[in-house]
Design an enzyme around this catalytic site. Sequence first.
Site, PDB file in Angstrom:
ATOM      1  N   CYS A   1       0.833  -1.209   0.000  1.00  0.00           N
ATOM      2  CA  CYS A   1       0.000   0.000   0.000  1.00  0.00           C
ATOM      3  C   CYS A   1       0.861   1.250   0.000  1.00  0.00           C
ATOM      4  CB  CYS A   1      -0.914  -0.004   1.219  1.00  0.00           C
ATOM      5  SG  CYS A   1       0.009  -0.231   2.751  1.00  0.00           S
TER       6      CYS A   1
HETATM    7  P1  NAD Z   1      -9.741  -5.904  -0.649  1.00  0.00           P
HETATM    8  O1  NAD Z   1     -10.358  -4.646  -0.130  1.00  0.00           O
HETATM    9  O2  NAD Z   1     -10.238  -6.432  -1.922  1.00  0.00           O
HETATM   10  O3  NAD Z   1      -9.920  -7.083   0.430  1.00  0.00           O
HETATM   11  C1  NAD Z   1      -9.478  -6.953   1.771  1.00  0.00           C
HETATM   12  C2  NAD Z   1     -10.265  -7.931   2.634  1.00  0.00           C
HETATM   13  O4  NAD Z   1     -11.640  -7.518   2.658  1.00  0.00           O
HETATM   14  C3  NAD Z   1     -10.273  -9.366   2.140  1.00  0.00           C
HETATM   15  O5  NAD Z   1     -10.260 -10.243   3.255  1.00  0.00           O
HETATM   16  C4  NAD Z   1     -11.616  -9.467   1.416  1.00  0.00           C
HETATM   17  O6  NAD Z   1     -12.124 -10.776   1.320  1.00  0.00           O
HETATM   18  C5  NAD Z   1     -12.491  -8.612   2.310  1.00  0.00           C
HETATM   19  N1  NAD Z   1     -13.685  -8.056   1.667  1.00  0.00           N
HETATM   20  C6  NAD Z   1     -13.946  -7.911   0.345  1.00  0.00           C
HETATM   21  N2  NAD Z   1     -15.152  -7.334   0.174  1.00  0.00           N
HETATM   22  C7  NAD Z   1     -15.655  -7.097   1.411  1.00  0.00           C
HETATM   23  C8  NAD Z   1     -16.853  -6.480   1.891  1.00  0.00           C
HETATM   24  N3  NAD Z   1     -17.762  -5.991   1.064  1.00  0.00           N
HETATM   25  N4  NAD Z   1     -17.028  -6.370   3.224  1.00  0.00           N
HETATM   26  C9  NAD Z   1     -16.080  -6.827   4.093  1.00  0.00           C
HETATM   27  N5  NAD Z   1     -14.935  -7.426   3.694  1.00  0.00           N
HETATM   28  C10 NAD Z   1     -14.716  -7.552   2.368  1.00  0.00           C
HETATM   29  O7  NAD Z   1      -8.165  -5.644  -0.673  1.00  0.00           O
HETATM   30  P2  NAD Z   1      -7.027  -6.654  -1.136  1.00  0.00           P
HETATM   31  O8  NAD Z   1      -7.070  -6.799  -2.617  1.00  0.00           O
HETATM   32  O9  NAD Z   1      -7.031  -7.864  -0.291  1.00  0.00           O
HETATM   33  O10 NAD Z   1      -5.716  -5.810  -0.725  1.00  0.00           O
HETATM   34  C11 NAD Z   1      -5.174  -4.802  -1.523  1.00  0.00           C
HETATM   35  C12 NAD Z   1      -5.617  -3.440  -1.045  1.00  0.00           C
HETATM   36  O11 NAD Z   1      -5.290  -3.281   0.346  1.00  0.00           O
HETATM   37  C13 NAD Z   1      -4.911  -2.306  -1.752  1.00  0.00           C
HETATM   38  O12 NAD Z   1      -5.818  -1.270  -2.021  1.00  0.00           O
HETATM   39  C14 NAD Z   1      -3.865  -1.853  -0.730  1.00  0.00           C
HETATM   40  O13 NAD Z   1      -3.419  -0.517  -0.904  1.00  0.00           O
HETATM   41  C15 NAD Z   1      -4.614  -2.042   0.542  1.00  0.00           C
HETATM   42  N6  NAD Z   1      -3.703  -2.158   1.675  1.00  0.00           N
HETATM   43  C16 NAD Z   1      -3.611  -1.120   2.544  1.00  0.00           C
HETATM   44  C17 NAD Z   1      -2.706  -1.182   3.596  1.00  0.00           C
HETATM   45  C18 NAD Z   1      -2.577  -0.052   4.570  1.00  0.00           C
HETATM   46  O14 NAD Z   1      -2.052  -0.271   5.674  1.00  0.00           O
HETATM   47  N7  NAD Z   1      -3.014   1.155   4.231  1.00  0.00           N
HETATM   48  C19 NAD Z   1      -1.914  -2.315   3.769  1.00  0.00           C
HETATM   49  C20 NAD Z   1      -2.050  -3.368   2.872  1.00  0.00           C
HETATM   50  C21 NAD Z   1      -2.951  -3.290   1.829  1.00  0.00           C
END
Ligand code: NAD
Length: 488
Positions: free
Chosen positions: A286
């Site tokens: 991220c």
């Molecule tokens: P994502 O938002 O697609 O999924 C994250 C989690 O949420 C997963 O477990 C997923 O199954 C779950 N999820 C999906 N839809 C949901 C809903 N409607 N309600 C509740 N939970 C739901 O993200 P990803 O693809 O797993 O990760 C990548 C993203 O995470 C990127 O945007 C990255 O920048 C961000 N990220 C941010 C940080 C930070 O600390 N700011 C750190 C790591 C990753």
Amino acid sequence: MNTTTIHLRQLIGGTWADGAGVPQRSEDPADPAGVSVAEYSTATEEQLEQAMAAAGAAAQDWDRRGLLGRGQVLRRAAQLMEDRAEDLAVLMTREQGKSLADSRGEVGASIETLHYHAAAARRPDGATYPSGHPDEVVRTVRRPVGTVAVVTPWNFPLQIPVWKIAPALLWGNPVVWKPASDTPAMAVALAEILVEAGVPDGVLNLLLGPGHLGAALVGHPGTAAVTFTGSVPVGHSIRDAVIPRGAKLQMELGGHNAAVVLPDAHLPSAADAIVAAAMGSTGQKCTATRRIIAVGDCYDELVGELVGRVEALVVGRGADAGTALGPVVSAKARDQITAAVQQATDEGAEVLATAPVPDTPGHWVSPTLLAGTPELTICREEVFGPVTTLLRAADLDAAIELANGTDFGLTASVFTRDERVARRCVDELVAGLVKVNAPSTGSELHAPFGGLRDSSFPAPREQASDSAAEFFTVSKTAYLRLAPEDNS
Ligand code: NAD
């Protein structure tokens, strides 16, 4: 390397049970046609109810264990993780794709995080205040907030869950955790360690499944606090479900992090830091540098420094010695990144540098350095892969305006030898973390971590123990007055 398929179960109320939902498998991103890494069936909403009930039933005993008792459990978990460090790193590389060096680093950071929160149990846990009454002490008391819903992404499949689960447990809360669907085996490996370390039945529940299971969890009226890391759109839908019912919410979301390079910077070391931050972990951080802003006349020299470094990056299987960048996590991620690069060139971006990828099956993406303008879609939307775009700014004012010109606000970095410029950037760059002469990635676990604007949500930060205590507890003020002596 172990290449058998691992059968995974849900952890509900201390029992490992098969999911009652849909069969799933997780694959090796460097060998997607090969043996599945793991197979499991997803948890159902009925199993979610069971997990919530188990968490509620386990809460009081866990609370009564006290901070020191709970800290001891975290310390044992750190020791177990250390004992299994190499196996965990190998599994992480197999399931997520990152290089073995990155996986080892993540396991090490997770061990440190467990030790850090275990040690927080020995710090003062409240404040005392003077009282107007001679027989009275006034003090604050921290109490568990209640059942914590934890929802985590796949890019740091061990470290981010530990950031959240360790302090949630330390402060006396039961946890129901839904990890990312792409990395379920790492989640089970962490849950096994915590159980073996002594987390009692029902205090940690693990539900494997897709996004809608996460939505059901965060929307459950029994969750008192939700801690989420993931993308902005999912974060916004969680915010809309959680805030109206008055539960606590902590979120860290996507970023579009800029690196501002001034002409007085030491350009070779700036280029080292920028390429590491843009391309490390195959750009799936991220905090990765997504835009590079060259100020004034350093543009051409900076291009010269960056191009050779990008072209020299070795893309390959994470397990192979010498690999700098593994595959990206899934075919879907690869296709999205490739399409975004294509769109950028269609919109006028120039490809300055790429690196070769293996010709074997795998979710390979070539690290790509683009030159472009701020209007490009890729300069406004997060593309979660090894792609970064070089932009020009006439002067520092223009560079700061450009850096701040997205809806995000996670990290930023600035490269300069001028302390006045550095201080101005710290003040004026809209980012939760500002790094001077250092990569936009990486953070210290004892310092607060979090973004601004769409990259976060206004709540106590992650990592630092003070802000963890703030988020995972409610504070009370106790007036403790001695009972009158009985002189009768
Ligand atoms: P994502 O938002 O697609 O999924 C994250 C989690 O949420 C997963 O477990 C997923 O199954 C779950 N999820 C999906 N839809 C949901 C809903 N409607 N309600 C509740 N939970 C739901 O993200 P990803 O693809 O797993 O990760 C990548 C993203 O995470 C990127 O945007 C990255 O920048 C961000 N990220 C941010 C940080 C930070 O600390 N700011 C750190 C790591 C990753």
